[in-house]
Design a protein around this motif. Structure first.
Motif, PDB file in Angstrom:
ATOM      1  N   TYR A   1     -61.936  -3.375 110.182  1.00 58.79           N
ATOM      2  CA  TYR A   1     -62.905  -2.416 110.727  1.00 58.79           C
ATOM      3  C   TYR A   1     -64.217  -3.139 111.045  1.00 58.79           C
ATOM      4  O   TYR A   1     -64.497  -4.213 110.492  1.00 58.79           O
ATOM      5  CB  TYR A   1     -63.147  -1.258 109.760  1.00 58.79           C
ATOM      6  CG  TYR A   1     -63.604  -1.657 108.380  1.00 58.79           C
ATOM      7  CD1 TYR A   1     -62.668  -1.941 107.378  1.00 58.79           C
ATOM      8  CD2 TYR A   1     -64.967  -1.770 108.076  1.00 58.79           C
ATOM      9  CE1 TYR A   1     -63.092  -2.317 106.105  1.00 58.79           C
ATOM     10  CE2 TYR A   1     -65.390  -2.144 106.808  1.00 58.79           C
ATOM     11  CZ  TYR A   1     -64.434  -2.415 105.830  1.00 58.79           C
ATOM     12  OH  TYR A   1     -64.843  -2.799 104.585  1.00 58.79           O
TER      13      TYR A   1
ATOM     14  N   TRP B   1     -65.539  -8.397 112.031  1.00 62.77           N
ATOM     15  CA  TRP B   1     -64.483  -7.567 111.468  1.00 62.77           C
ATOM     16  C   TRP B   1     -64.458  -7.769 109.939  1.00 62.77           C
ATOM     17  O   TRP B   1     -64.671  -8.862 109.442  1.00 62.77           O
ATOM     18  CB  TRP B   1     -63.106  -7.982 112.009  1.00 62.77           C
ATOM     19  CG  TRP B   1     -62.900  -7.653 113.464  1.00 62.77           C
ATOM     20  CD1 TRP B   1     -62.936  -8.501 114.513  1.00 62.77           C
ATOM     21  CD2 TRP B   1     -62.601  -6.357 114.014  1.00 62.77           C
ATOM     22  NE1 TRP B   1     -62.677  -7.833 115.696  1.00 62.77           N
ATOM     23  CE2 TRP B   1     -62.472  -6.505 115.419  1.00 62.77           C
ATOM     24  CE3 TRP B   1     -62.442  -5.074 113.454  1.00 62.77           C
ATOM     25  CZ2 TRP B   1     -62.186  -5.426 116.258  1.00 62.77           C
ATOM     26  CZ3 TRP B   1     -62.157  -4.017 114.312  1.00 62.77           C
ATOM     27  CH2 TRP B   1     -62.029  -4.193 115.694  1.00 62.77           C
TER      28      TRP B   1
ATOM     29  N   THR C   1     -65.052   0.988 114.534  1.00 65.85           N
ATOM     30  CA  THR C   1     -63.743   0.819 115.167  1.00 65.85           C
ATOM     31  C   THR C   1     -62.777   0.303 114.108  1.00 65.85           C
ATOM     32  O   THR C   1     -63.109  -0.662 113.396  1.00 65.85           O
ATOM     33  CB  THR C   1     -63.836  -0.214 116.314  1.00 65.85           C
ATOM     34  OG1 THR C   1     -64.829   0.267 117.229  1.00 65.85           O
ATOM     35  CG2 THR C   1     -62.516  -0.360 117.033  1.00 65.85           C
TER      36      THR C   1
ATOM     37  N   GLN D   1     -58.612  -0.760 113.174  1.00 68.59           N
ATOM     38  CA  GLN D   1     -57.273  -1.116 113.690  1.00 68.59           C
ATOM     39  C   GLN D   1     -56.398  -1.548 112.513  1.00 68.59           C
ATOM     40  O   GLN D   1     -56.888  -2.069 111.527  1.00 68.59           O
ATOM     41  CB  GLN D   1     -57.375  -2.283 114.682  1.00 68.59           C
ATOM     42  CG  GLN D   1     -58.064  -1.912 115.993  1.00 68.59           C
ATOM     43  CD  GLN D   1     -58.131  -3.108 116.942  1.00 68.59           C
ATOM     44  OE1 GLN D   1     -58.671  -4.150 116.581  1.00 68.59           O
ATOM     45  NE2 GLN D   1     -57.561  -2.940 118.131  1.00 68.59           N
TER      46      GLN D   1
ATOM     47  N   ARG E   1     -52.425  -3.468 111.622  1.00 69.41           N
ATOM     48  CA  ARG E   1     -51.208  -4.132 112.094  1.00 69.41           C
ATOM     49  C   ARG E   1     -50.324  -4.391 110.883  1.00 69.41           C
ATOM     50  O   ARG E   1     -50.805  -4.404 109.731  1.00 69.41           O
ATOM     51  CB  ARG E   1     -51.531  -5.431 112.819  1.00 69.41           C
ATOM     52  CG  ARG E   1     -52.112  -6.520 111.934  1.00 69.41           C
ATOM     53  CD  ARG E   1     -52.215  -7.847 112.681  1.00 69.41           C
ATOM     54  NE  ARG E   1     -52.688  -8.885 111.778  1.00 69.41           N
ATOM     55  CZ  ARG E   1     -52.725 -10.194 112.121  1.00 69.41           C
ATOM     56  NH1 ARG E   1     -52.307 -10.593 113.329  1.00 69.41           N
ATOM     57  NH2 ARG E   1     -53.165 -11.102 111.262  1.00 69.41           N
TER      58      ARG E   1
ATOM     59  N   TRP F   1     -52.294  -5.439 116.993  1.00 62.54           N
ATOM     60  CA  TRP F   1     -53.205  -4.478 116.361  1.00 62.54           C
ATOM     61  C   TRP F   1     -53.037  -3.111 117.039  1.00 62.54           C
ATOM     62  O   TRP F   1     -52.773  -3.036 118.230  1.00 62.54           O
ATOM     63  CB  TRP F   1     -54.659  -4.927 116.507  1.00 62.54           C
ATOM     64  CG  TRP F   1     -55.016  -6.122 115.645  1.00 62.54           C
ATOM     65  CD1 TRP F   1     -55.135  -7.414 116.053  1.00 62.54           C
ATOM     66  CD2 TRP F   1     -55.282  -6.094 114.232  1.00 62.54           C
ATOM     67  NE1 TRP F   1     -55.464  -8.222 114.981  1.00 62.54           N
ATOM     68  CE2 TRP F   1     -55.563  -7.440 113.840  1.00 62.54           C
ATOM     69  CE3 TRP F   1     -55.313  -5.088 113.246  1.00 62.54           C
ATOM     70  CZ2 TRP F   1     -55.868  -7.781 112.519  1.00 62.54           C
ATOM     71  CZ3 TRP F   1     -55.631  -5.442 111.943  1.00 62.54           C
ATOM     72  CH2 TRP F   1     -55.901  -6.773 111.583  1.00 62.54           C
ATOM     73  N   SER F   2     -53.158  -2.070 116.253  1.00 60.06           N
ATOM     74  CA  SER F   2     -53.057  -0.724 116.835  1.00 60.06           C
ATOM     75  C   SER F   2     -54.265  -0.505 117.734  1.00 60.06           C
ATOM     76  O   SER F   2     -55.279  -1.207 117.611  1.00 60.06           O
ATOM     77  CB  SER F   2     -53.065   0.309 115.704  1.00 60.06           C
ATOM     78  OG  SER F   2     -54.339   0.264 115.053  1.00 60.06           O
ATOM     79  N   PRO F   3     -54.155   0.472 118.663  1.00 62.59           N
ATOM     80  CA  PRO F   3     -55.333   0.771 119.500  1.00 62.59           C
ATOM     81  C   PRO F   3     -56.531   1.118 118.599  1.00 62.59           C
ATOM     82  O   PRO F   3     -56.336   1.688 117.513  1.00 62.59           O
ATOM     83  CB  PRO F   3     -54.890   1.996 120.308  1.00 62.59           C
ATOM     84  CG  PRO F   3     -53.392   2.055 120.187  1.00 62.59           C
ATOM     85  CD  PRO F   3     -53.020   1.338 118.916  1.00 62.59           C
ATOM     86  N   GLY F   4     -57.739   0.768 119.008  1.00 57.37           N
ATOM     87  CA  GLY F   4     -58.941   1.017 118.179  1.00 57.37           C
ATOM     88  C   GLY F   4     -59.141   2.505 117.943  1.00 57.37           C
ATOM     89  O   GLY F   4     -59.029   3.314 118.862  1.00 57.37           O
TER      90      GLY F   4
END
Lengths: 308, 167, 308
Positions: C247, C256, C281, C283, C285, C298-301
């Motif tokens: 995040y 991050w 934000t 994400q 994974r 990574w997943s969409p934000g």
């Protein structure tokens, strides 16, 4: 197996009755000697048949009539009570729908780029049953009264109401008869027959309209005039065509003005009498002529400002 | 002279132009792909391969004899359709153009034949295919294709002229 | 026919010499008795051969050597003078290029949605010749030393450097050996061999990260916290996975922050210690674990504002 359903007609017209019988063999071990046969339609209640009786060999048979089959597709179960539940012995699928109506609005276009005749039609109301459409045709002579050579059936893709006849099956410049046949378990129907020469239904594209830059030294400037040029759409170039031009000033409520009987190819075309509107939109379309044909669509709008 | 319907003449003229357009495409492709761009360099080969030069003597504007002209036109188209058939398998790139050209020539021959039947000037049944050129190598097939197509072009030029004359 | 070209080798390495001979038969009717044989490469000039001589049977033969073949594809013509032009007697196609280099960067991914193992590679420099690539493989054991069952060659589409091995050819959870072979007229080459179990190279998709609406009556509000939940990507749900969350506050230059060793499924996850940034934000994974695997993307934000 213990039980077996037989259905009078597994596919009926929607709303028609359906008769079924279920036989339960005597040597169906775990069952009572004379089990009470029950029926269930889809996830409806278990209900007894209209009649149940015992055949000489000990087989139990029950019959049932569903007065109006309102499902387009339903499963009918034959069950017997067992321990404190019910056991399904057999299952049969019943379908209902309509015979196909005559396909309508059959029309065809000849595409010069793919060299194929593409026909489309409206299938008519939903039949709820697997229904096959086939585009049928044969070669003929002038008045389409007699069949000359046959042409292989054209089978459209799944759920498609269009079919493309390959060039090698076409005899260009001669008439052919084309129609659509629709068929399912409940019946067959045919569309009205078309009599056409593929070359009379060519899908013609419009020419490309271009503005001409006129060298003021060569040609005296004339206010309110425009110079244009166009060439026929290349694949249809071999066809004699006639074109019409329309133009409209970009003013609210302005009307189109039409110039007809133009040639399909023009190196220099002077359009005058245009008042000092901001911009004019011009479009051109053509049709095979004098031989029969279909109008092309209008060319994309060309925006031009008349010379001042 | 026998009355020829205007629609027949207009259709024939259009068919001639259609075939000429497609023949030009084929010649351009043969030149681009195989560098065979000069039919005049293949005349000798044409002799040995038996590539025909169909006559249209009865269609010249000076000595036009309609019935003979129509049958010469039909026989010539029939001959060139045979030549084009012998080009089958010339190459995957050119096959579509050759196939379409052959169909167009065959359809034009049918248009002529049916008009001759309508006029009642047809002696016997449709002419049977005369001996088609046999190509024994890829080069012969390509060179034969160039020569046959260029001869078909000039044949149609004469035909177009005659038909125009009749319209 | 009158003339015939023979080429020593119709396909050579680019720059290598090419030797050709053209023979003109004596009984070639319309020709002079001893025609001067000429050569032409593509649209170049007509030039005489190196040597021309007469064979016992009257055949004329000419030979020519093209010292360096620099065209990747060219037509060689054999001509003779005739009337006041030249006549082409025969034509031969010469091609030049390179043997294939070893394909490189072979990598494979197992797609659970299509149940196929898709491999891709880099073909290496252009050979200028028709070159066939084939993905070869066989089933093996742990250390890939021995070949067990063979697997049919996988032939890629035209000019494609990827191939898909169907599920029915795969023995999941066992190692297999995979490599690419490239072949053309001038030679053959092979990529290095891979030894892998398709299930170790599954293309894993990330979970869907969702914000949880926490009922303030049930859970006391805590400033600077966020509630999240996620579930594993459905087709890969059967695989034990480990995930990591990252995040970052939407502030310039922010870094991050990573939270590792998370489970692949979490109904409620509280993330605290977030300062009052406008928005964060987030994400997530995952990777198959403890069994070998590849990280998902990574997943969409997910943009979330911490509770105040």
């Amino acid at each position: 197996s213990c039980g077996h359903i037989r259905i009078s007609v597994p596919i009926v017209r929607l709303g028609d009755p359906v008769m079924a019988s279920c036989t339960v063999s005597p040597n169906c071990s775990k069952l009572d000697r004379e089990p009470r046969i029950l029926w269930r339609l889809e996830d409806g209640p278990n209900q007894p048949g209209d009649k149940q009786w015992r055949l000489p060999d000990g087989t139990q048979e029950s019959t049932i009539t569903l007065p109006h089959m309102n499902h387009t597709k339903a499963f009918l179960f034959c069950l017997v009570p067992w321990a404190n539940s019910f056991q399904v012995l057999d299952q049969a699928e019943i379908r209902a729908g309509y015979p196909p109506a005559s396909p309508s609005n059959l029309s065809c276009l000849m595409y010069l780029t793919t060299n194929s005749l593409v026909c489309q039609w409206e299938p008519g109301p939903e039949t709820h049953l697997p229904t096959n459409f086939t585009l049928k045709s044969f070669r003929s002579r002038a008045d389409c009264q007699y069949q000359e050579d046959s042409i292989p059936d054209c089978v459209p893709g799944d759920r498609q109401n269009t079919c493309s006849i390959h060039r090698k099956h076409l005899l260009l410049y001669q008439n052919m008869v084309i129609w659509v046949q629709a068929e399912n378990v409940l019946g067959t129907s045919e569309s009205p027959k078309l009599c056409l020469d593929p070359m009379d239904v060519v899908k013609l594209e419009p020419p490309e309209l271009q503005a001409l830059d006129i060298n003021p030294d060569l040609v005296p400037r004339q206010p309110g005039c425009l110079w244009l040029s166009w060439k026929p759409w290349e694949p249809g170039g071999f066809m004699e065509q006639e074109c019409e031009l329309r133009y409209q000033p970009q003013l609210r409520g302005a009307n189109w003005t039409l110039v007809s009987h133009l040639p399909s190819s023009k190196d220099q075309f002077k359009l005058c009498g245009l008042h000092q509107a901001p911009v004019y939109t011009l479009q051109i379309r053509c049709i095979r002529s004098p031989l029969p044909g279909l109008w092309s669509s209008w060319s994309p709008g060309l925006q031009l400002r008349p010379s001042l | 002279t026998l009355p020829l319907p205007r629609s027949f003449l207009l259709k024939s003229l259009e068919q001639a132009r259609k075939i000429q357009a497609r023949s030009s495409v084929l010649l351009e492709q043969l030149c681009a792909v195989y560098k065979l761009c000069h039919p005049e360099e293949l005349v000798l080969l044409g002799h040995s391969l038996g590539i025909p030069q169909a006559p249209l003597s009865h269609c010249s504007s000076q000595a036009l004899q309609l019935t003979e002209c129509l049958s010469q036109l039909h026989r010539g188209l029939f001959l060139y359709q045979g030549c084009l058939q012998a080009l089958a398998g010339i190459s995957p790139e050119l096959a579509p153009t050759v196939d379409m050209l052959q169909l167009d020539v065959a359809n034009f021959a049918t248009t002529i034949w049916q008009q001759m039947e309508t006029l009642g000037v047809v002696a016997a049944g449709q002419p049977t295919q005369s001996t088609m050129p046999a190509f024994t190598s890829a080069f012969q097939r390509r060179a034969g294709g160039v020569l046959a197509t260029s001869r078909l072009q000039s044949f149609l030029e004469t035909a177009h002229h005659a038909l125009n004359h009749l319209t």
